[in-house]
Write a protein that holds these residues in place. Structure first.
Motif, PDB file in Angstrom:
ATOM      1  N   ASP A  28     -78.748  84.136 -45.659  1.00  0.00           N
ATOM      2  CA  ASP A  28     -78.544  85.453 -45.065  1.00  0.00           C
ATOM      3  C   ASP A  28     -79.403  85.617 -43.811  1.00  0.00           C
ATOM      4  OD1 ASP A  28     -77.134  87.866 -45.193  1.00  0.00           O
ATOM      5  OD2 ASP A  28     -78.639  88.849 -46.446  1.00  0.00           O
ATOM      6  N   GLN A  29     -80.652  85.183 -43.872  1.00  0.00           N
ATOM      7  CA  GLN A  29     -81.540  85.284 -42.712  1.00  0.00           C
ATOM      8  C   GLN A  29     -81.082  84.357 -41.585  1.00  0.00           C
ATOM      9  OE1 GLN A  29     -85.499  84.614 -44.278  1.00  0.00           O
ATOM     10  NE2 GLN A  29     -85.691  86.725 -44.961  1.00  0.00           N
ATOM     11  N   ARG A  30     -80.598  83.181 -41.928  1.00  0.00           N
ATOM     12  CA  ARG A  30     -80.126  82.244 -40.908  1.00  0.00           C
ATOM     13  C   ARG A  30     -78.908  82.806 -40.174  1.00  0.00           C
ATOM     14  NH1 ARG A  30     -78.114  77.384 -43.361  1.00  0.00           N
ATOM     15  NH2 ARG A  30     -80.068  77.491 -44.485  1.00  0.00           N
ATOM     16  N   TYR A  31     -77.947  83.360 -40.935  1.00  0.00           N
ATOM     17  CA  TYR A  31     -76.768  83.949 -40.282  1.00  0.00           C
ATOM     18  C   TYR A  31     -77.135  85.185 -39.471  1.00  0.00           C
ATOM     19  CZ  TYR A  31     -73.486  80.680 -42.250  1.00  0.00           C
ATOM     20  OH  TYR A  31     -72.801  79.541 -42.532  1.00  0.00           O
ATOM     21  N   PHE A  32     -78.076  85.962 -39.978  1.00  0.00           N
ATOM     22  CA  PHE A  32     -78.547  87.104 -39.206  1.00  0.00           C
ATOM     23  C   PHE A  32     -79.085  86.630 -37.857  1.00  0.00           C
ATOM     24  CE2 PHE A  32     -82.208  89.330 -37.579  1.00  0.00           C
ATOM     25  CZ  PHE A  32     -81.662  90.576 -37.319  1.00  0.00           C
ATOM     26  N   ALA A  33     -79.975  85.635 -37.878  1.00  0.00           N
ATOM     27  CA  ALA A  33     -80.597  85.148 -36.641  1.00  0.00           C
ATOM     28  C   ALA A  33     -79.546  84.636 -35.661  1.00  0.00           C
ATOM     29  CB  ALA A  33     -81.619  84.054 -36.961  1.00  0.00           C
ATOM     30  N   ARG A  34     -78.554  83.910 -36.152  1.00  0.00           N
ATOM     31  CA  ARG A  34     -77.493  83.407 -35.260  1.00  0.00           C
ATOM     32  C   ARG A  34     -76.730  84.547 -34.606  1.00  0.00           C
ATOM     33  NH1 ARG A  34     -74.766  78.421 -38.613  1.00  0.00           N
ATOM     34  NH2 ARG A  34     -76.505  76.990 -38.360  1.00  0.00           N
ATOM     35  N   LEU A  35     -76.359  85.545 -35.412  1.00  0.00           N
ATOM     36  CA  LEU A  35     -75.600  86.671 -34.871  1.00  0.00           C
ATOM     37  C   LEU A  35     -76.460  87.520 -33.942  1.00  0.00           C
ATOM     38  CD1 LEU A  35     -73.719  87.676 -38.135  1.00  0.00           C
ATOM     39  CD2 LEU A  35     -72.678  86.739 -36.045  1.00  0.00           C
ATOM     40  N   GLY A  85     -76.299  89.767 -30.090  1.00  0.00           N
ATOM     41  CA  GLY A  85     -76.916  91.084 -30.054  1.00  0.00           C
ATOM     42  C   GLY A  85     -77.690  91.402 -28.802  1.00  0.00           C
ATOM     43  N   GLN A  86     -77.214  90.937 -27.665  1.00  0.00           N
ATOM     44  CA  GLN A  86     -77.915  91.146 -26.406  1.00  0.00           C
ATOM     45  C   GLN A  86     -76.954  91.756 -25.385  1.00  0.00           C
ATOM     46  OE1 GLN A  86     -81.157  90.370 -26.896  1.00  0.00           O
ATOM     47  NE2 GLN A  86     -80.497  89.597 -28.872  1.00  0.00           N
ATOM     48  N   GLY A  87     -77.477  92.335 -24.328  1.00  0.00           N
ATOM     49  CA  GLY A  87     -76.686  92.816 -23.198  1.00  0.00           C
ATOM     50  C   GLY A  87     -75.644  93.864 -23.545  1.00  0.00           C
ATOM     51  N   ARG A  88     -74.451  93.704 -22.949  1.00  0.00           N
ATOM     52  CA  ARG A  88     -73.377  94.682 -23.094  1.00  0.00           C
ATOM     53  C   ARG A  88     -72.928  94.851 -24.539  1.00  0.00           C
ATOM     54  NH1 ARG A  88     -70.146  92.682 -17.930  1.00  0.00           N
ATOM     55  NH2 ARG A  88     -71.236  93.940 -16.389  1.00  0.00           N
ATOM     56  N   SER A  93     -72.538  97.981 -29.443  1.00  0.00           N
ATOM     57  CA  SER A  93     -72.908  98.084 -30.858  1.00  0.00           C
ATOM     58  C   SER A  93     -73.582  99.409 -31.162  1.00  0.00           C
ATOM     59  CB  SER A  93     -73.836  96.930 -31.258  1.00  0.00           C
ATOM     60  OG  SER A  93     -73.146  95.716 -31.223  1.00  0.00           O
ATOM     61  N   TYR A  94     -74.389  99.876 -30.232  1.00  0.00           N
ATOM     62  CA  TYR A  94     -75.055 101.156 -30.428  1.00  0.00           C
ATOM     63  C   TYR A  94     -74.022 102.269 -30.636  1.00  0.00           C
ATOM     64  CZ  TYR A  94     -77.706 105.373 -29.440  1.00  0.00           C
ATOM     65  OH  TYR A  94     -78.261 106.624 -29.519  1.00  0.00           O
ATOM     66  N   TRP A  95     -73.005 102.312 -29.786  1.00  0.00           N
ATOM     67  CA  TRP A  95     -72.008 103.378 -29.863  1.00  0.00           C
ATOM     68  C   TRP A  95     -71.073 103.201 -31.058  1.00  0.00           C
ATOM     69  CZ3 TRP A  95     -73.384 107.581 -27.841  1.00  0.00           C
ATOM     70  CH2 TRP A  95     -74.204 107.576 -26.717  1.00  0.00           C
ATOM     71  N   TRP A 122     -62.299  98.831 -37.158  1.00  0.00           N
ATOM     72  CA  TRP A 122     -63.438  99.717 -36.895  1.00  0.00           C
ATOM     73  C   TRP A 122     -64.535  99.523 -37.939  1.00  0.00           C
ATOM     74  CZ3 TRP A 122     -64.940 103.884 -40.091  1.00  0.00           C
ATOM     75  CH2 TRP A 122     -66.017 104.634 -39.590  1.00  0.00           C
ATOM     76  N   GLY A 123     -64.175  99.479 -39.215  1.00  0.00           N
ATOM     77  CA  GLY A 123     -65.167  99.316 -40.280  1.00  0.00           C
ATOM     78  C   GLY A 123     -65.950  98.015 -40.145  1.00  0.00           C
ATOM     79  N   CYS A 124     -65.243  96.945 -39.827  1.00  0.00           N
ATOM     80  CA  CYS A 124     -65.918  95.651 -39.637  1.00  0.00           C
ATOM     81  C   CYS A 124     -66.819  95.678 -38.404  1.00  0.00           C
ATOM     82  CB  CYS A 124     -64.888  94.524 -39.533  1.00  0.00           C
ATOM     83  SG  CYS A 124     -64.037  94.186 -41.093  1.00  0.00           S
ATOM     84  N   MET A 125     -66.370  96.375 -37.368  1.00  0.00           N
ATOM     85  CA  MET A 125     -67.205  96.503 -36.167  1.00  0.00           C
ATOM     86  C   MET A 125     -68.474  97.306 -36.465  1.00  0.00           C
ATOM     87  SD  MET A 125     -64.282  97.054 -33.225  1.00  0.00           S
ATOM     88  CE  MET A 125     -65.462  97.656 -32.027  1.00  0.00           C
ATOM     89  N   VAL A 126     -68.357  98.329 -37.303  1.00  0.00           N
ATOM     90  CA  VAL A 126     -69.539  99.104 -37.693  1.00  0.00           C
ATOM     91  C   VAL A 126     -70.534  98.178 -38.393  1.00  0.00           C
ATOM     92  CG1 VAL A 126     -70.405 100.902 -39.255  1.00  0.00           C
ATOM     93  CG2 VAL A 126     -68.408 101.355 -37.811  1.00  0.00           C
ATOM     94  N   GLY A 127     -70.048  97.405 -39.357  1.00  0.00           N
ATOM     95  CA  GLY A 127     -70.932  96.478 -40.061  1.00  0.00           C
ATOM     96  C   GLY A 127     -71.590  95.478 -39.126  1.00  0.00           C
ATOM     97  N   MET A 128     -70.802  94.883 -38.256  1.00  0.00           N
ATOM     98  CA  MET A 128     -71.344  93.901 -37.311  1.00  0.00           C
ATOM     99  C   MET A 128     -72.341  94.559 -36.359  1.00  0.00           C
ATOM    100  SD  MET A 128     -71.570  90.839 -36.244  1.00  0.00           S
ATOM    101  CE  MET A 128     -70.196  89.838 -36.714  1.00  0.00           C
ATOM    102  N   SER A 129     -72.073  95.797 -35.966  1.00  0.00           N
ATOM    103  CA  SER A 129     -73.000  96.484 -35.048  1.00  0.00           C
ATOM    104  C   SER A 129     -74.379  96.636 -35.674  1.00  0.00           C
ATOM    105  CB  SER A 129     -72.449  97.859 -34.646  1.00  0.00           C
ATOM    106  OG  SER A 129     -72.569  98.807 -35.696  1.00  0.00           O
ATOM    107  N   ARG A 130     -74.430  96.844 -36.980  1.00  0.00           N
ATOM    108  CA  ARG A 130     -75.720  97.021 -37.653  1.00  0.00           C
ATOM    109  C   ARG A 130     -76.531  95.720 -37.641  1.00  0.00           C
ATOM    110  NH1 ARG A 130     -77.296 101.748 -37.412  1.00  0.00           N
ATOM    111  NH2 ARG A 130     -78.473 101.623 -39.345  1.00  0.00           N
ATOM    112  N   VAL A 131     -75.834  94.593 -37.714  1.00  0.00           N
ATOM    113  CA  VAL A 131     -76.507  93.286 -37.606  1.00  0.00           C
ATOM    114  C   VAL A 131     -76.965  93.069 -36.166  1.00  0.00           C
ATOM    115  CG1 VAL A 131     -76.227  90.778 -37.815  1.00  0.00           C
ATOM    116  CG2 VAL A 131     -75.221  92.301 -39.551  1.00  0.00           C
ATOM    117  N   LEU A 132     -76.075  93.321 -35.210  1.00  0.00           N
ATOM    118  CA  LEU A 132     -76.400  93.082 -33.805  1.00  0.00           C
ATOM    119  C   LEU A 132     -77.512  93.998 -33.299  1.00  0.00           C
ATOM    120  CD1 LEU A 132     -72.886  92.415 -32.225  1.00  0.00           C
ATOM    121  CD2 LEU A 132     -74.521  90.800 -33.234  1.00  0.00           C
TER     122      LEU A 132
END
Length: 174
Positions: A10-17, A22-25, A30-32, A136-146
């Motif tokens: 879980d930590q390894r996949y978090f770090a990769r994502l 999780g940078q820039g645009r 992700s914030y919005w 949208w739901g999957c994007m919300v989840g991914m945004s929290r990781v990013l």
């Protein structure tokens, strides 16, 4: 799978994502996307659906209300039961979150749980909108990781919590 192995994966996949995407645009987007799953938005949606007044909209409001009444206490119970540290604490010195989370613990993701309450309701009661809601739901989840506040496993737990809350609400209303 052994618990420690799961945590490392879980930590390894978090770090990769987080470090890869999780940078820039994408971080700003992700914030919005994450903001779109804040609690007040669901109340506004319920009011709008209620105002629509048709049978499907009213049924959706009923299921949403009961599902959130199930999801929120379960979310709080699980957060305090597991007490999993957020990525910035668990990986101290390696990463820094892009936002300040509203509480200390990460498992499950409340934003994702809430999003999947809505996604699951739409899947059952308004399936024509399901593909868009799921995206949208999957994007919300991914945004929290990013944004650096959740591990991927937290997201999966949130998806499961939100979906199961709708299932329980549907069963109790039938």
């Amino acid at each position: 799978m052994h618990r420690q192995r799961w945590i490392e994966l879980d930590q390894r996949y978090f770090a990769r994502l987080f470090l890869g995407l999780g940078q820039g645009r994408l971080r700003r987007l992700s914030y919005w996307v994450s903001k779109s799953a804040d609690g007040p938005g669901y109340a506004l949606l319920a009011l709008w659906l209620y105002w629509q007044g048709d049978a499907v909209a009213l049924q959706l409001v009923s299921v949403l209300a009961l599902a959130f009444a199930i999801e929120l206490p379960a979310y709080l119970l699980l957060k305090n039961l597991f007490r999993r540290q957020r990525p910035a604490v668990a990986l101290a010195g390696q990463i820094r979150a892009h936002i300040e989370p509203s509480d200390r613990f990460s498992l499950p993701s409340g934003h994702t749980a809430g999003a999947f309450v809505l996604v699951s309701c739409i899947a059952v009661l308004a399936p024509v909108w399901f593909p868009l809601a799921l995206l949208w739901g999957c994007m919300v989840g991914m945004s929290r990781v990013l944004l650096g506040v959740h591990f991927p496993g937290d997201i999966l737990a949130g998806m499961l919590l939100g979906s199961c809350s709708v299932l329980l609400a549907m069963l109790s209303l039938s």
